[in-house]
Design a protein around this motif. Structure first.
Motif, mmCIF file in Angstrom:
data_model
loop_
_atom_site.group_PDB
_atom_site.id
_atom_site.type_symbol
_atom_site.label_atom_id
_atom_site.label_comp_id
_atom_site.label_asym_id
_atom_site.label_seq_id
_atom_site.Cartn_x
_atom_site.Cartn_y
_atom_site.Cartn_z
ATOM 1 N N ASP A 81 1.044 -1.595 -0.234
ATOM 2 C CA ASP A 81 0.127 0.111 -0.229
ATOM 3 C C ASP A 81 0.484 0.478 -0.018
ATOM 4 O O ASP A 81 0.562 2.014 -0.363
ATOM 5 N N ASN A 82 1.818 1.242 0.411
ATOM 6 C CA ASN A 82 2.963 1.983 1.150
ATOM 7 C C ASN A 82 3.380 2.584 -0.349
ATOM 8 O O ASN A 82 3.358 3.990 -0.830
ATOM 9 N N LYS A 139 2.638 1.712 -3.572
ATOM 10 C CA LYS A 139 1.403 2.404 -4.409
ATOM 11 C C LYS A 139 0.983 4.173 -4.177
ATOM 12 O O LYS A 139 0.803 4.552 -5.106
ATOM 13 N N ILE A 140 0.998 3.970 -2.749
ATOM 14 C CA ILE A 140 1.203 5.905 -2.863
ATOM 15 C C ILE A 140 2.369 6.609 -2.418
ATOM 16 O O ILE A 140 2.025 7.634 -2.555
ATOM 17 N N ASP A 194 -0.484 10.918 -5.894
ATOM 18 C CA ASP A 194 -0.185 10.806 -5.216
ATOM 19 C C ASP A 194 0.778 11.103 -4.000
ATOM 20 O O ASP A 194 0.948 11.334 -2.252
ATOM 21 N N ILE A 250 -1.566 13.639 -2.524
ATOM 22 C CA ILE A 250 -2.449 13.049 -1.499
ATOM 23 C C ILE A 250 -1.544 12.767 -0.261
ATOM 24 O O ILE A 250 -2.480 13.657 0.173
ATOM 25 N N LYS A 251 -0.495 12.885 -0.740
ATOM 26 C CA LYS A 251 0.230 13.088 0.492
ATOM 27 C C LYS A 251 -0.130 14.099 1.047
ATOM 28 O O LYS A 251 0.151 14.646 2.634
#
Lengths: 470, 87
Positions: B4-5, B7-8, B14, B17-18
Motif C-alpha cells: 500500500d505504501n 502504491k501511495i 499520490d 494526496i500525501k
C-alpha cells in the motif's frame, strides 16, 4: 519497555489511519473520468496552497494559477504580429506607434479579462456558451468562422517558422516537418499541467526581442521618450498610416484569443475564487505583449527606418538590414524570435480549434485526455496544423492573397465574437454576481465598439486598398 | 501495508494526496469528509451532462443580433465586390 511498545503501536495506528485516508481520496479520484481526475489533482494542489498563509505562499499560489493569460497574449505576438510590428517600425520609425502600443494594453486586458470571468463562473468554453445560449445557427457560424480563420492564420505561422528557419540554413520542408512533430508531440503527449509549462517556456523566448533593443547602435532613448510627448507621425496621416494603425489593432485582438483563453481557464479548472489571479495573469500577459511589440518597433524604427525603400520592405529585407547594422547574432536572435512566435501561436491556435470543436459538438474536451481516448478531441486542431504545414510548402502559393483573406475573415467574425462576449457577460442568469459592472460595461462597450469600427474599416481597406486615397 | 505504501508513494497524484494528508487545514475544510462539496466548488463535473437553458432574446440583445446580421451581410457583399475586382 511497555511505553515504547505502546508508542510504536500508536505510531503504527496513525500511519495506518493516514494510509486509509489517502486511499479513500485516491479511490474518490479514481471514480472521476480521466480528464477530470487529472484536473482534480491540479486543483488539490491549489487547495493545499490555499491552506497556507504568508506572502511567499500567496506568490506560489499566484504562480500556480497564472498561465492562460500570459500564454494567449504572448501567442498573440505571433509570426504575423512580429512581421507587422517590424514593418510598422521600419515605415514610421520612433514616434506615434510606441505610445500607441501602450494604449493597446488596456484594450487587450479589458477584452480578455471578460473571458477569464466567463470561464471561471460557467466552467464552459466560449463556443459552448454561444451554441447553447444563442442557438445552433450562431454556434455553427462562430465555429465555422473560427476554424477557417484559424487554418488561414496557421498558414501565416508556418510562413514565419519556415522563413525564420531559413536564416539557420534549414530548408522549408525540414522546418515544416520539425514544427509539425513538435506541435503534435506537445498536443498529444502532454497533459494540461505540463502542456502549460512547456508552452510557457516556449513563450518566454518571445522576450528575446527585449534585450535586442540594447544591441541597437546609437539608440536615441530621448527619441523614444519624446514619442510619448509628441506622438509624431513620420510622413503625416496618409492611407498607409491608417492601414498600419488598423493592422496593429487587428493583431492586438484576434477571434481565436477569446476562445482560447476561456477554454484554457476552464481546462485549467479556475473557479470564481481564482478570478483575481486570472486577472493578474491577463494583465501580466498584456504587459509582456506590449513590451515585446514596443521592443520590435524600437529595433526596426532605429535600424531600418530611413533606409532607402524602408516603407515597403519584406521581413527578409528587414532582417538583412538588421544583420548589416547590428550584426549576425542579433539578426539570428530576431529570426529565432520569429520562429518562436510562429511555434507558440501554432500550439495555441490549434488548441483553440480543438477546444471549440469539442465544446460545440458536446465531446469531452480537455488536454488532460490521453491521445488514444481523446483522439477525436485532438483531431480538428491537428488536421488544421497539418493543412497549414502542407500548404506552406506548395510552390508559388499566393501568400499575399492568403494573408488578405485571413484579415477579411477575421474582420467579419470579430464583431460577432466580441458581441457574444458582451452579451454573455451581461447575462445575470449565468454570471450571477460576476456580471459586468457599470464601469466595466462602459469601457468594454467603448473598446468593443471601437474595435468593431476599426475591424470593419480594416476589412474594407484590404479589399479596397485605395479607399483612403493613395 | 508495504505494498500500500508503495502504491501511495508513486506519481504526481499520490504526491498530492500525501501533501494533502500532511497539510493542516486552517479554514476548517476537511476533504475526506467534504469531498462532494470540493468536487462541486471546483467544478469537477462533466458539464456536457448539465443542460444549459437557451437565452431569452429581448431588449438590447435583440438589437445586437440585428446589428450583427446587417454587419455580416454588408461585409460579405463588400468582400465579394472587392475580391471580384482583384481578379
Amino acid at each position: 519497555m511497555k511505553d515504547v511498545k505502546a508508542q510504536k503501536d500508536i505510531k503504527n495506528m496513525k500511519e495506518m489511519e493516514d494510509i486509509k485516508k489517502m486511499k479513500d481520496i485516491k479511490d474518490k479520484l479514481d471514480k472521476l473520468p480521466v480528464d477530470i481526475k487529472l484536473r482534480a489533482v491540479d486543483r488539490l494542489k491549489i487547495h493545499i496552497m490555499r491552506q497556507k498563509y504568508g506572502y511567499f505562499s500567496r506568490l506560489c499560489l499566484l504562480l500556480s494559477l497564472i498561465g492562460p493569460g500570459i500564454l494567449v497574449m504572448i501567442a498573440d505576438n505571433d509570426a504575423g504580429g512580429v512581421i507587422t510590428y517590424a514593418q510598422t517600425g521600419s515605415i514610421f520609425g520612433l514616434g506615434f506607434f510606441i505610445p500607441f502600443m501602450v494604449l493597446m494594453l488596456p484594450v487587450a486586458y479589458i477584452v480578455q479579462e471578460m473571458t477569464v470571468r466567463l470561464g471561471a463562473v460557467t466552467h464552459r468554453g466560449h463556443a459552448e456558451m454561444i451554441w447553447k445560449r444563442y442557438g445552433k445557427f450562431w454556434g455553427a457560424f462562430s465555429l465555422a468562422d473560427l476554424v477557417i480563420a484559424n487554418i488561414l492564420t496557421l498558414i501565416t505561422e508556418f510562413i514565419g517558422i519556415t522563413l525564420g528557419m531559413q536564416f539557420f540554413g534549414v530548408s522549408p520542408v525540414v522546418s515544416s516537418m520539425i514544427a509539425l512533430v513538435v506541435v503534435f508531440s506537445i498536443q498529444l503527449f502532454l497533459r494540461y499541467y505540463t502542456w502549460e509549462w512547456i508552452s510557457l517556456s516556449i513563450a518566454a523566448l518571445n522576450l528575446v526581442f527585449v534585450p535586442l533593443v540594447f544591441f541597437v547602435p546609437h539608440l536615441h532613448w530621448n527619441a523614444v521618450a519624446d514619442s510619448f510627448k509628441t506622438w509624431h507621425i513620420s510622413g503625416g496621416v496618409s492611407s498607409l498610416f491608417i492601414y498600419v494603425v488598423l493592422a496593429n489593432l487587428g493583431t492586438t485582438i484576434a477571434p481565436w484569443m477569446l476562445f482560447f483563453q476561456q477554454s484554457s481557464v476552464v481546462d485549467k479548472g479556475l473557479t470564481v475564487k481564482d478570478i483575481r489571479d486570472g486577472q493578474i495573469d491577463t494583465f501580466l500577459g498584456s504587459f509582456f505583449m506590449v513590451l515585446v511589440a514596443i521592443a520590435i518597433v524600437i529595433i526596426t524604427g532605429s535600424v531600418v527606418h530611413g533606409v532607402q525603400g524602408s516603407s515597403n520592405m519584406s521581413i527578409d529585407q528587414i532582417l538583412h538590414i538588421i544583420s548589416i547594422k547590428m550584426g549576425i547574432v542579433p539578426m539570428k536572435l530576431f529570426a529565432l524570435g520569429l520562429i518562436e512566435a510562429g511555434l507558440i501561436a501554432t500550439i495555441a491556435i490549434s488548441a483553440s480549434t480543438s477546444w471549440a470543436a469539442g465544446e460545440a459538438l458536446g465531446w469531452p474536451k480537455s488536454i488532460n485526455l490521453p491521445p488514444l481516448q481523446g483522439w477525436y478531441f485532438y483531431l480538428p486542431g491537428l488536421i488544421s496544423v497539418l493543412i497549414a504545414g502542407g500548404v506552406v510548402l506548395i510552390p508559388n502559393i499566393p501568400l499575399g492573397f492568403l494573408n488578405l483573406t485571413v484579415q477579411v475573415v477575421a474582420s467579419i467574425f470579430m464583431p460577432a465574437a466580441m458581441l457574444f462576449l458582451l452579451m454573455l457577460l451581461n447575462d445575470k442568469e449565468i454570471m450571477g454576481e460576476h456580471i459586468n459592472k457599470k464601469w466595466q460595461n462602459i469601457s468594454a462597450f467603448i473598446i468593443v465598439g471601437f474595435l468593431i469600427i476599426m475591424n470593419g474599416l480594416y476589412g474594407i481597406t484590404v479589399v479596397f486598398p485605395h479607399m483612403f486615397g493613395r | 501495508m508495504t505494498l500500500d505504501n508503495k502504491k501511495i508513494k508513486n506519481g504526481r497524484e499520490d504526491r498530492m494526496i500525501k501533501k494533502l494528508n500532511n497539510s493542516k487545514p486552517q479554514n476548517g475544510t476537511n476533504l475526506e469528509e467534504d469531498w462532494d462539496n470540493f468536487v462541486q466548488e471546483e467544478g469537477l463535473i462533466d458539464y456536457n451532462k448539465i443542460p444549459l437553458k437557451r437565452a431569452e432574446i429581448k431588449g438590447w440583445v435583440k438589437f445586437a443580433f440585428w446589428f450583427l446580421r446587417i454587419y455580416i451581410v454588408i461585409m460579405i457583399v463588400l468582400v465579394i465586390v472587392g475580391f471580384s475586382r482583384i481578379h
